[in-house]
Structures are given as structure tokens and as C-alpha cells.
Design a protein around this motif. Sequence first.
Motif, PDB file in Angstrom:
ATOM      1  N   ARG A 204      41.243  55.413 -25.345  1.00 47.74           N
ATOM      2  CA  ARG A 204      42.383  54.396 -25.727  1.00 47.74           C
ATOM      3  C   ARG A 204      42.720  53.456 -24.740  1.00 47.74           C
ATOM      4  O   ARG A 204      42.545  53.676 -23.311  1.00 47.74           O
ATOM      5  N   TYR A 280      44.952  75.051 -29.870  1.00 49.00           N
ATOM      6  CA  TYR A 280      45.627  74.034 -29.150  1.00 49.00           C
ATOM      7  C   TYR A 280      47.150  74.661 -28.743  1.00 49.00           C
ATOM      8  O   TYR A 280      47.562  74.489 -27.536  1.00 49.00           O
ATOM      9  N   ARG A 301      44.799  61.352 -32.131  1.00 52.56           N
ATOM     10  CA  ARG A 301      44.430  61.269 -30.628  1.00 52.56           C
ATOM     11  C   ARG A 301      43.172  60.133 -30.535  1.00 52.56           C
ATOM     12  O   ARG A 301      43.455  59.245 -29.637  1.00 52.56           O
ATOM     13  N   ASN A 310      57.102  58.684 -20.493  1.00 52.52           N
ATOM     14  CA  ASN A 310      56.725  59.519 -19.533  1.00 52.52           C
ATOM     15  C   ASN A 310      57.909  60.051 -18.513  1.00 52.52           C
ATOM     16  O   ASN A 310      57.594  61.059 -17.692  1.00 52.52           O
ATOM     17  N   ARG A 336      49.317  53.538 -25.678  1.00 51.46           N
ATOM     18  CA  ARG A 336      47.933  53.693 -25.688  1.00 51.46           C
ATOM     19  C   ARG A 336      47.518  52.941 -27.173  1.00 51.46           C
ATOM     20  O   ARG A 336      48.172  52.996 -28.189  1.00 51.46           O
ATOM     21  N   GLY A 406      41.773  60.651 -26.321  1.00 54.15           N
ATOM     22  CA  GLY A 406      42.968  59.890 -26.248  1.00 54.15           C
ATOM     23  C   GLY A 406      43.332  59.142 -25.249  1.00 54.15           C
ATOM     24  O   GLY A 406      44.182  58.204 -25.041  1.00 54.15           O
ATOM     25  N   GLY A 407      42.474  59.405 -24.071  1.00 53.41           N
ATOM     26  CA  GLY A 407      43.152  59.054 -22.831  1.00 53.41           C
ATOM     27  C   GLY A 407      42.502  57.630 -22.457  1.00 53.41           C
ATOM     28  O   GLY A 407      41.778  56.798 -23.201  1.00 53.41           O
ATOM     29  N   ILE A 435      45.000  68.495 -15.060  1.00 52.18           N
ATOM     30  CA  ILE A 435      44.804  66.974 -14.303  1.00 52.18           C
ATOM     31  C   ILE A 435      46.282  66.437 -14.651  1.00 52.18           C
ATOM     32  O   ILE A 435      46.844  66.397 -15.864  1.00 52.18           O
ATOM     33  N   HIS A 436      46.652  65.495 -13.638  1.00 57.83           N
ATOM     34  CA  HIS A 436      48.221  64.746 -13.886  1.00 57.83           C
ATOM     35  C   HIS A 436      49.206  65.662 -13.832  1.00 57.83           C
ATOM     36  O   HIS A 436      50.133  65.438 -14.256  1.00 57.83           O
TER      37      HIS A 436
ATOM     38  N   LEU B 220      51.827  67.250 -19.526  1.00 54.08           N
ATOM     39  CA  LEU B 220      50.403  67.116 -20.296  1.00 54.08           C
ATOM     40  C   LEU B 220      50.041  65.614 -19.813  1.00 54.08           C
ATOM     41  O   LEU B 220      50.761  64.801 -19.781  1.00 54.08           O
ATOM     42  N   HIS B 221      48.626  65.483 -19.955  1.00 52.08           N
ATOM     43  CA  HIS B 221      48.193  64.189 -19.624  1.00 52.08           C
ATOM     44  C   HIS B 221      48.476  63.446 -21.206  1.00 52.08           C
ATOM     45  O   HIS B 221      48.279  63.996 -22.403  1.00 52.08           O
ATOM     46  N   SER B 222      49.222  62.164 -20.870  1.00 50.54           N
ATOM     47  CA  SER B 222      49.858  61.494 -22.157  1.00 50.54           C
ATOM     48  C   SER B 222      48.568  60.734 -23.023  1.00 50.54           C
ATOM     49  O   SER B 222      48.828  60.369 -23.985  1.00 50.54           O
ATOM     50  N   GLY B 223      47.503  60.641 -22.325  1.00 51.70           N
ATOM     51  CA  GLY B 223      46.404  60.304 -23.305  1.00 51.70           C
ATOM     52  C   GLY B 223      45.663  61.210 -24.054  1.00 51.70           C
ATOM     53  O   GLY B 223      45.759  61.264 -25.198  1.00 51.70           O
ATOM     54  N   HIS B 224      45.366  62.512 -23.448  1.00 45.56           N
ATOM     55  CA  HIS B 224      44.812  63.526 -24.173  1.00 45.56           C
ATOM     56  C   HIS B 224      45.627  64.032 -25.164  1.00 45.56           C
ATOM     57  O   HIS B 224      45.082  64.766 -26.219  1.00 45.56           O
ATOM     58  N   HIS B 225      46.942  64.001 -24.871  1.00 47.60           N
ATOM     59  CA  HIS B 225      48.022  64.639 -25.967  1.00 47.60           C
ATOM     60  C   HIS B 225      49.006  63.747 -26.526  1.00 47.60           C
ATOM     61  O   HIS B 225      49.672  64.387 -27.467  1.00 47.60           O
ATOM     62  N   ILE B 324      52.183  61.117 -18.271  1.00 50.80           N
ATOM     63  CA  ILE B 324      52.535  62.319 -18.651  1.00 50.80           C
ATOM     64  C   ILE B 324      53.136  62.502 -19.952  1.00 50.80           C
ATOM     65  O   ILE B 324      54.041  61.489 -20.207  1.00 50.80           O
TER      66      ILE B 324
END
Lengths: 462, 462
Positions: A204, A280, A301, A310, A336, A406-407, A435-436, B220-225, B324
Motif C-alpha cells: 500500500r 490472528y 489488508r 498512530n 494507506r 498492507g505495509g 517490528i515497529h 502493531l505495524h499499521s500497514g500489516h494490521h 503503529i
Amino acid sequence: MENPVMSSLNLAALTETFREHREQFINEWREFLTFPSISADPRHDADCRRCAEWLVKHLKKIGFDEASLIETEGKPLVYAKRAGKAGPRVSFYGHYDVQPVDPLNLWGTPPFEPQLREGRLYARGAQDNKGQLFYFLKAVEVLIKKNALNVPLSLFIEGEEESSSIGITRAIPSLREKLSSDILMVCDTGTERVDAPTVTMGLRGIVFLTATLKGITKDLHSGHHGGLAPNPATELARLVATLHDGTGKIAVADFYEGVQAVTDADRKLLATGHFDEKVYREQIGVPPVGGEKGIAPAERRGFRPTIEINGFHSGYDGPGSKTIIPASAYTKITARLVGKQDPKLSLERIIKHLEAHAPKGLTLEISESGVGGPAFLANAGSPVIAKAKAVLDELSGGKTVFSWEGGSIPVVASLAIAAGAEPLLVGYGLEEDNIHAPNESFSLQQFEQGFLYAGLFLSRLA
Amino acid sequence: MENPVMSSLNLAALTETFREHREQFINEWREFLTFPSISADPRHDADCRRCAEWLVKHLKKIGFDEASLIETEGKPLVYAKRAGKAGPRVSFYGHYDVQPVDPLNLWGTPPFEPQLREGRLYARGAQDNKGQLFYFLKAVEVLIKKNALNVPLSLFIEGEEESSSIGITRAIPSLREKLSSDILMVCDTGTERVDAPTVTMGLRGIVFLTATLKGITKDLHSGHHGGLAPNPATELARLVATLHDGTGKIAVADFYEGVQAVTDADRKLLATGHFDEKVYREQIGVPPVGGEKGIAPAERRGFRPTIEINGFHSGYDGPGSKTIIPASAYTKITARLVGKQDPKLSLERIIKHLEAHAPKGLTLEISESGVGGPAFLANAGSPVIAKAKAVLDELSGGKTVFSWEGGSIPVVASLAIAAGAEPLLVGYGLEEDNIHAPNESFSLQQFEQGFLYAGLFLSRLA
């Protein structure tokens, strides 16, 4: 096994070499992780540069013909090049910067003092992206040593992926010649499961901003002023609440322009990922009930945009109660993007929405706003993807999956276009890597898998 | 001027005495302010006790027959008593605890190192309530010395007004005999303007709670989630947004039960305050547009309940962006109550509302919840109020105003009922004092006015 003419390495040879050099690899990787290269925080500007300089030295040492820093409007870009004998021209993109580390008190060990525990290396950046970048570099090092790197290879390792990618993005026009290549490799993504190596077919895009409500001269007594002064915390909460409708759909006008429908072919590849709601919930603690109602989780996603809060901060943050109306409130927001959503337009639309819904009496200030990059979609029919799938199937016994993550890796789409290259995104990240988040780590097992993939794929190219 | 029989002091004599002892008063007041008696923060429990012990010693020194600590379920209560010769029995209520001091970086000088600058003493508690309490004590000290304190006087100075008043509230049944009096004096309120001494006719009640949304195991990673996990910051914002409707009215079911209509007599007295929207805007930075639409500002403050967000915190709080989904989000909420609103019921209704509107997937946790106390309304026709008005008119040339304040002194209503006393609330606080905020201060001029009021009023009682 050294050979003056072109050679290629098989899986057994690569595995053996990895195990021979395991200790050396880990020690170097640890050293790389000691730099607090947090790009979002200007107090770490010098650390970012020191990290980049370390990398240049390392690249020269492992056999690149040239390695240097390219200055940008932001952090310096690490560039390296090695001439090839034959085969497609390969470029590689990665980043040496890392996410901030707060909340620091939740880390088991300090984020920039890497610790090896139970087969995992713990440190900020252990996976994202220093770890994944490093298995790629170690694969290249071994191939060079064994005279098995036949293709021309150039590296572009930026220092602002976690904050904006502004430096490399603005430098792209002047890098066009250096970038020119046939395949753009990126190792900054995840695998669906530990036994299922994953080709990432989509990422994304991302835009970001900070919104602040202010105007009150100081924290006010909530008794004397309750019912008189507008409350910035309450008003910001209301403003945030206008960003989505009751079904989780984004309520910003025209925001879905450019979002594309999911095709049957997409759905077929997407199904290789087997998104499991139960797993999940076990991993994350909550069911996947975020986002838009009525759309399957993996599609939400991979194929739907989001607006996420955030950070949101206002007023008292200590024990007990403090009877104030906070002087101000702010929120950090990222969105995103998917398909053909225009990042600049999307950001403008969010800001316009916030302005239109801003409360009476307070001042809305937009700051730290910018465009990361557009969404990226790989070409499912490409021979590069097919070649990668063959390597991954060999490594996993045919368990390769295709995923739309989704990242965002903001600059990937722009780089691939400028390079004229076919992008190939394969990575070995797992949810458990944190990560993050506090206690980021990367398992040696995944590091080895990544090394084997990169070595085998590059070796097979010529 | 010493006299073995009953005497009273006039304004000139009190003024002269104040100026003679000014330096001594300020030095003692400064010493009182050095105790960081922050009741909301358990780390300051010992400081609260040391402050109370200092006060006991001081009360003995200035001439009370007895002074001691009464242990409670919370912080110790300072009690002191002096027998009288004649006249109504007077009790006095105040508090030695203070508000927290954060954000500490906004203080010009450290909050517990009092500084005198341009006629103002700067320190946490300089006004609320240590300063106002201290001019009362100094007036009593002078009257005792001059043999002019004829009425029986007892003091009740608690250590938890800023956090809950739990100790004194629970001790009330056992204090009934000590409390028994005709007038309950309180100096913990404000004046409408510097030249307009003010009788406070009403105070709002208060309840408080902290609401947290949790359940996610980590940031959480805001892209992945993003689009998968529910976002606690977004969801808490939406939850907060449900507390009011579009007109600023509280949307909690049955919340307005017990709220009373404003009478014409109330409106007439209220008009003595001359609420000025322009002055408000200049002082506060924003227009008085908070609270319910269609109700005049002074009525909103004095006669309408509120629900205020005192703090809202979730996720990233540093420079730049951090992508995040925060693991959790929390908000600190207080509600001000009016008329006959039942505090316990009101708190239950807010909690019920939050639970009914809690988001799917996340866990709502209510903590730090409690009841401060009910609202308080003085009797406009009482002779005590008339006597106070006469003294204040003498001090100000007839400029006394009547005010319904929006603040709370949680225990006042309960104390007055238990004492069987008529409450009298006169105080000298001003907006510029920054109570509950950084750089709290109190002007020597207002300190002197408070001293003169207390001295003259007590002196006239016999």
C-alpha cells in the motif's frame, strides 16, 4: 569450489557455506545494529550518517567495485555497484534507518545493544530492515567469493524509509542512469508463515500528517471552565470520529477514487495465503474486526485503503485524576493507499475533511504532513515472478504463497518505474518479530532462509 | 490596642497590622508551599503527612487551644480548635494538598521553590488552597493576639481535596460532634474581578473515572494490521464522541435527572457577575463556545453539568511519524454535577453508557473511578450571607457580586449538612493565578484582601 569462469551454487553448497560463516555473519550483523539510526528523530541525524558510513566501508570490504554515500535533501543514500559478466541487470533497494524505540520501558534489553537469545537476535532493526538487508549482503558476499555472482548488481540503501523516503524520492531523477536495470529486488516484506515463503504482489502507499487543536493559553481548571471553554481533547476525539462512517468506511469525500476492484485472478493467488482468523486472534489478542464491514480480512489488508490514528495525546498523563481542560490536543495520522489512489490528492482530501469538520473556537493546525509514496502492484504473469517462485518452491517443497501486504515501502513503485525494472519483493519477516514495536527480533532460522533464497536466486540468474 | 475584654477590630487597624507583619506572613507562607503535597500521586504520601504535621505545629504556635492530626482512611486530617466567649460557632474547611505539577517544563521556576516576583508568589498551591487558607489563618492569628477573636472556632483541613476527599468524607460520621457549628467558612473560591469580592452561591459536584481500551498484545505495524485490527485510539475517540450530541448536550441516558431550572431570583443575582465574553476570550484565548448551545455562559458554568476529557493518551508521542496501531488507549474523565444530581447514579450512568458504546473486539476497562461529592447551593436569603455581603461591600465600596462557580469542593455540601451549619464561601482567586496549571501564583494584593475579609468578618461576629 573457487573457479575463474562463471559458476553457480546449489542449495547444499550455500547451506554449508552459511553454517561455516554463521558466527562471522552474526557478529557483523550485531555491529550494524548498534547504530541508533532513527530517521524520524532529528537528534539521531549523526547516528544515521555514521551507520551509512559503516555500510559503505562494509560493502567495499565484501567485494563491490565501488561504494559511496550519495548526498540527498535528507539522509545520505548508500550506493554500491559491481560489474557483471552476463545476465539481467539487478538493482536492490533496502534501508538502514529504523523505527523509534519508545516505549523504552517495555524492552527486555536495550534496543541498540543486540542480544542473542534462543535463536533470535533482539534489537531495533534486527529484522526491519537491517536484518533482511544483511542476509542479502551476506549472500552476495559468498557469491562474490565463490565467483558465482555473474549478473551486474547495484545497491540503493536509503536512510529514511521509516519517516518519509524524501531524500531518495527527490534524488530519483538524478539517479536514473545508475538505477537502470531489469530486476529490482527488495527484501523488506514478510512470509505468511514460517514454512511458506512469500512473494509480495502488492504494497500500500502512504501519506501522513499531524493534526493539532489549540488556541487555549494554558491548561484550564475544568470546573471553572467546563461548559465555557471548548475542550480540545473532546473536540479532537469528535474530529477523529468523523473520519469513518458506522460501517468502518472512510468518510473523507472522494477518498476511494482510484481504488480498484479485486479480480478473480487476484482472489485465486490471495487464497494461497490462507488468512486464519483464529491464528490472528491468538497472535494479536483481538479478532480482525477493524476496517470495512463485509470485506474479507486479507482483501481489506491488501486491496483497501485505511486511515489510522498512530498517536493521540492531550492533557493529564499521570496517576489519579487532574481536573483540567487541556490547552491542546494532537493526533498523528497515516493513511494507506491502494490501486491508483493519488497520494498528493489523498492527503489534500484528508486535510480538507479535517478543516471542514474542525470545531468552533479552536484552531486546527496541520503539521508534519507529507506523501510517502503510491501503492505498488506486481505483475502476476511476469517471468521474474515465475523464477522466484521456482527458487522458493525448491527451498520450501512447493509451499510458496502470494500475498498483498498492507505495509508500505514508499519509494518502491517510483524506483521500479525510474529503473525500468520488474520489482521482486520476497522477505522473511514474521509477526513475532515485533517490528515497529518493543523487543524487535529476527530468528537466525529466517535469516538463513533469506540468505539461501537470495543466494540461489542471484546464482541462477546468469 | 490589647484588651482583656472582648474587642473588635476595624478595617484601618487590620490594614495597619497586616502591613506591619507582611514580611513574616510571606516567609511562613513560603515555608508552607515548599511541601510537595500532591495527593493524587502516591509517591508524595510522605510529603502530604509532613505538610500536615507542619500545619499542626503552626496552629499551636498561633494560639489554637488544640491542634492535631486525625487519621482517616486516606490522608491525615488537620484539626484545630479554639474555645470562644460568645457568638455563633464557626467552623472552617480548607485543604493542604495540591494539584500535580506536570508539565514541569512549562514552569518558570520549580513549583516547590516559592519565588516572589512583581507582587506575586509563584508556587504550586500558592493560591489553591495553601494561599487562601493561609490568609485566613493569619487573620485568626492577629485576632487572637489582639484579643478580638470572640467566637468559638474549629478548623478542618484535609489532604485530599484535589484527588477525591475520600478520607474526610468517610470520617464525617465520627466527626459530627467536632463539626457541630453555626457557620461553615470556606476560602477556596474566586472573585469575579479584582475589584469585585464574590460570594459563591453554588459549586458543582464531581465524579471521575479512567476508561481504557485494550486487548492488543503490543503496538502493531499499521500497514500489516491496518484494516484488520481494531484501532484503540480511533475507537476511544469514537467512544468519547458519543458522550455529547451535536448541540453539546450530554448524551448519557437520564444524566440530566436532578438538574434544576434557573429561577428568576438566581438570574438576578447571577447578573451581578457581568460575564463578559470579550474579556473571557482575551484571558483564555478562545471564545466561551463550550457546553450546551442556547444557554448563557454563566448559566452553563453554574447551573449545567459537564463531562470533560482531562486526558487522552494513546500511541506515538515523539517527533515525526511512527506507523503503529497503538496497543491501547485511555482517557481520564470528570463530570461536574449540579442541583440534585446524584453523584453515585451519575457515575454509574456514564460507565453504563461507555460499556453500551464500547467497540467490538477490544476490552473496555474502567478504573480510578469514584465520587467526589454532590453539588452545593447556598441559601440566598440567609443572614450569614447578608453579613458577609456587608463586610465585602465595606471592603470594596459596594461592589460585592454573587456567583455560581463551576468548580467543586467535593466535601463542602456533606460537611455543612453534618455540621448543621450555614456554609459561607468567599475567596480571592483570579483566573491569572493559573491554579491546576503551570506557574500557579497568588498576588499579595489578593492575599491582603482575603486577610481583611476574614479578619473583619470574624471580628464582627460576636
